[in-house]
Write an enzyme that holds these catalytic residues in place. Structure first.
Site, PDB file in Angstrom:
ATOM      1  N   ARG A 233       0.869  -1.186   0.000  1.00  0.00           N
ATOM      2  CA  ARG A 233       0.000   0.000   0.000  1.00  0.00           C
ATOM      3  C   ARG A 233       0.902   1.231   0.000  1.00  0.00           C
ATOM      4  O   ARG A 233       1.905   1.279   0.736  1.00  0.00           O
ATOM      5  CB  ARG A 233      -0.908   0.029   1.241  1.00  0.00           C
ATOM      6  CG  ARG A 233      -2.094  -0.918   1.172  1.00  0.00           C
ATOM      7  CD  ARG A 233      -3.133  -0.500   0.119  1.00  0.00           C
ATOM      8  NE  ARG A 233      -4.280  -1.392   0.065  1.00  0.00           N
ATOM      9  CZ  ARG A 233      -4.398  -2.468  -0.705  1.00  0.00           C
ATOM     10  NH1 ARG A 233      -3.425  -2.801  -1.527  1.00  0.00           N
ATOM     11  NH2 ARG A 233      -5.501  -3.188  -0.684  1.00  0.00           N
ATOM     12  N   ASP A 257       4.424  -0.291  -7.076  1.00  0.00           N
ATOM     13  CA  ASP A 257       3.155  -0.595  -7.756  1.00  0.00           C
ATOM     14  C   ASP A 257       2.023   0.160  -7.071  1.00  0.00           C
ATOM     15  O   ASP A 257       0.872   0.088  -7.517  1.00  0.00           O
ATOM     16  CB  ASP A 257       2.885  -2.103  -7.719  1.00  0.00           C
ATOM     17  CG  ASP A 257       1.634  -2.474  -8.493  1.00  0.00           C
ATOM     18  OD1 ASP A 257       1.529  -2.044  -9.678  1.00  0.00           O
ATOM     19  OD2 ASP A 257       0.748  -3.145  -7.932  1.00  0.00           O
ATOM     20  N   GLU A 262      -2.234   7.671  -4.746  1.00  0.00           N
ATOM     21  CA  GLU A 262      -2.612   7.067  -6.030  1.00  0.00           C
ATOM     22  C   GLU A 262      -4.087   7.242  -6.372  1.00  0.00           C
ATOM     23  O   GLU A 262      -4.470   7.142  -7.544  1.00  0.00           O
ATOM     24  CB  GLU A 262      -2.255   5.581  -6.055  1.00  0.00           C
ATOM     25  CG  GLU A 262      -3.125   4.719  -5.131  1.00  0.00           C
ATOM     26  CD  GLU A 262      -2.758   3.240  -5.202  1.00  0.00           C
ATOM     27  OE1 GLU A 262      -1.567   2.919  -5.110  1.00  0.00           O
ATOM     28  OE2 GLU A 262      -3.682   2.411  -5.329  1.00  0.00           O
ATOM     29  N   HIS A 294      -0.783   0.053  -9.735  1.00  0.00           N
ATOM     30  CA  HIS A 294      -1.473  -0.916  -8.878  1.00  0.00           C
ATOM     31  C   HIS A 294      -2.002  -2.107  -9.692  1.00  0.00           C
ATOM     32  O   HIS A 294      -3.206  -2.380  -9.698  1.00  0.00           O
ATOM     33  CB  HIS A 294      -2.620  -0.226  -8.120  1.00  0.00           C
ATOM     34  CG  HIS A 294      -2.943  -0.898  -6.813  1.00  0.00           C
ATOM     35  ND1 HIS A 294      -3.176  -0.216  -5.656  1.00  0.00           N
ATOM     36  CD2 HIS A 294      -3.067  -2.219  -6.479  1.00  0.00           C
ATOM     37  CE1 HIS A 294      -3.447  -1.067  -4.676  1.00  0.00           C
ATOM     38  NE2 HIS A 294      -3.380  -2.292  -5.156  1.00  0.00           N
TER      39      HIS A 294
END
Ligand code: NAD
Length: 331
Positions: A233, A257, A262, A294
């Site tokens: 996260r 990622d 985000e 993500h």
């Protein structure tokens, strides 16, 4: 059961419209759930949300004024849901605790290999007719030390796959596991993991304790040139601390990622827009940073499992009020 599916992308609709149980009638909303869009859910019995939907106290208040009785997360993490508020309002929250630890663990390995051997940069160069090797020098993973923070389902698969490269693995978990110890993995304190690891991969959940786990202080105690990988996260990492580390050379590589802000960027096509997040844009300028949107979870197997588990969570709760995948407050 009338189900409102938020943050619908093509892949979500494709998955959720195949083998849907007869008892579930779905409406797909492209919008992300937040305080503005929550009224859309007024007439539904349940909602289905993903990682960047905002399910805070204000949203839950709005959901409770309508008919919503179930919040079905189509992901594992539930850091975006105010569980206290949901319990107070009698709304059940369920999630998909495991859909493919392999998808995320394999992806983390891919980020390490790409950052190290620079596949993405080499591919772009060769397409431009530039066959020079300058700047593409990597290192052998063999005999390097890899620190793994969080040794749950994904962390364990990650340790299994990375071990194939002949690395030394150091692990840290707030709740160390005997099963992991029996595999010969060495648990150490965070300080030692930071001090000795060439690569650090994060696989713990986002909680109050792990928020900005990777900060200036943590980076100062790491090896010079360390590689940081975050497929967990975004807010586990303080982005500004990482930028400072990259500028000084203390941090040698960063593979993300997930990103702490985000929610306003990922999953959208913003290629014609001016990105307003200066921290994100600064991160993108480093040659030794690789960011993806993500997608670590995004394999066929994982998407099938997400869909099937979400449907069975919803039908179980609808029928019995119970599900093995309910999220509740610690008693
Ligand atoms: P898991 O619950 O099986 O494992 C999490 C581990 O973290 C557990 O062993 C737990 O003891 C440990 N932990 C808890 N608090 C900790 C702390 N303060 N410090 C260190 N360790 C701590 O979860 P999982 O399935 O392995 O998933 C890990 C994380 O990966 C999820 O929380 C989620 O945020 C993330 N994830 C990301 C993607 C993606 O697409 N990028 C997909 C799925 C999951």
């Amino acid at each position: 059961m009338k189900l409102a599916v938020f943050s619908t992308k093509k892949w979500v609709k494709d998955a959720f419209t195949s083998n849907t149980p007869d008892s579930i009638e779905q409406t797909f909303f492209e919008a992300r759930l937040d305080e503005e869009t929550a009224p859309l859910a007024a007439d539904f019995d349940a909602i289905c949300v993903f990682v960047n939907d905002v399910v805070n106290a204000a949203v839950i208040d709005t959901l409770a004024k309508g008919k919503v009785k179930i919040i079905a997360l189509r992901c594992a993490g539930f850091n975006n849901v105010d569980i206290h508020k949901a319990e107070e309002k009698g709304i059940k929250v369920c999630r998909v605790p495991a859909y493919s630890p392999y998808a995320v663990a394999e992806y983390a390995l891919g980020l390490i290999l790409s950052l190290n051997r620079k596949y993405h940069r080499a591919h772009a160069r060769v397409r431009e007719g530039n066959f020079s090797l300058d700047g593409l020098l990597g290192f052998d993973l063999h005999e390097k030390t890899v620190g793994v923070i969080g040794t749950g389902k994904i962390g364990q698969v990650f340790m299994d796959v990375i071990s194939g490269f002949g690395v030394r693995v150091l692990a840290y978990d707030k709740f160390p596991s005997d099963a992991v110890r029996e595999k010969g993995v060495e648990y150490v304190e965070l300080e030692q993991l930071y001090r000795e690891s060439d690569i650090i991969s994060l696989h713990c959940p986002l909680t109050h304790e792990t928020y900005h786990l990777i900060n200036d202080y943590a980076i100062r105690s790491m090896k010079s040139g360390v590689m940081l990988i975050n497929t967990s996260r975004g807010p586990l990492i303080n982005s500004n601390a990482v930028i400072n580390g990259l500028k000084s050379g203390k941090v040698g590589y960063v593979g993300l990622d997930v990103y702490e802000e985000e929610g306003d960027l990922f999953f959208e096509d913003l290629s014609d827009e001016v990105i307003q997040d200066d921290t994100f844009v600064r991160l993108q300028t480093f040659p030794n940073v690789l960011i993806t949107s993500h997608q670590a979870f995004f394999t066929r197997e994982a998407v099938d499992n997400i869909k099937e588990t979400t449907f069975s969570n919803l039908t179980d709760i609808n029928r019995t009020g119970e599900s093995p995948n309910l999220v509740s407050l610690p008693k």
